[in-house]
Write an enzyme that holds these catalytic residues in place. Sequence first.
Site, PDB file in Angstrom:
ATOM      1  N   VAL A  40       0.860  -1.189   0.000  1.00 42.27           N
ATOM      2  CA  VAL A  40       0.000   0.000   0.000  1.00 42.27           C
ATOM      3  C   VAL A  40       0.895   1.237   0.000  1.00 42.27           C
ATOM      4  CG1 VAL A  40      -1.856   1.229   1.170  1.00 42.27           C
ATOM      5  CG2 VAL A  40      -1.786  -1.270   1.250  1.00 42.27           C
ATOM      6  N   ASP A  95     -13.143 -10.585   8.672  1.00 45.52           N
ATOM      7  CA  ASP A  95     -11.768 -10.356   9.130  1.00 45.52           C
ATOM      8  C   ASP A  95     -11.682  -9.078   9.969  1.00 45.52           C
ATOM      9  OD1 ASP A  95      -9.065 -10.996   9.405  1.00 45.52           O
ATOM     10  OD2 ASP A  95      -8.491  -9.961   7.558  1.00 45.52           O
TER      11      ASP A  95
END
Length: 172
Positions: free
Chosen positions: A35, A143
């Site tokens: 990222v 998650d």
Amino acid sequence: MTMRVDFGGPGPSQARLVGDYILGPRIGSGSFAVVWRSRHRQHGLEVAVKEIDKKLLSSKVSENLLKEISILSTINHPNIIQLFESIETEDRIFLVLEYCDGGNLAAYINRHAKVSEEIARHFMRHLAAGLQVLQEKHFIHRDLKPQNLLLSTKGATLQLKIGDFGFARLAV
């Protein structure tokens, strides 16, 4: 394309251009992705660009990525990370996401050691609002953990946003 760009760090660095976005410093990574803190080259909008190397993806992980893109494309809510666009090249997929300048909840807890009841209540309201939208649209995140709860500053107020929908599913 490579160009010099300054993101306010120790000095300008070499950066890549993906679509209309200048990739800046790396801000995170996972098993299949890196990222980058990035900017739109014309508007200056700060974003996070998740770069996924297709060669690292199994067919199952590739299917999960397509589901993540599909789910995020259908949701626009202040407590869920926003997907602006996805860009696909021959060997990579880039997800252009809302940049959350406050990091994640795990880092926040580590920094502050103790979180007041008032702040915990504030975060839980945001989490509940985001989860309600997911439930209304029949999505399951699968998650949820402090590392996937991102924080964005709006003035002096922190806003919690649910992120990382790689394991999300449509509830049946």
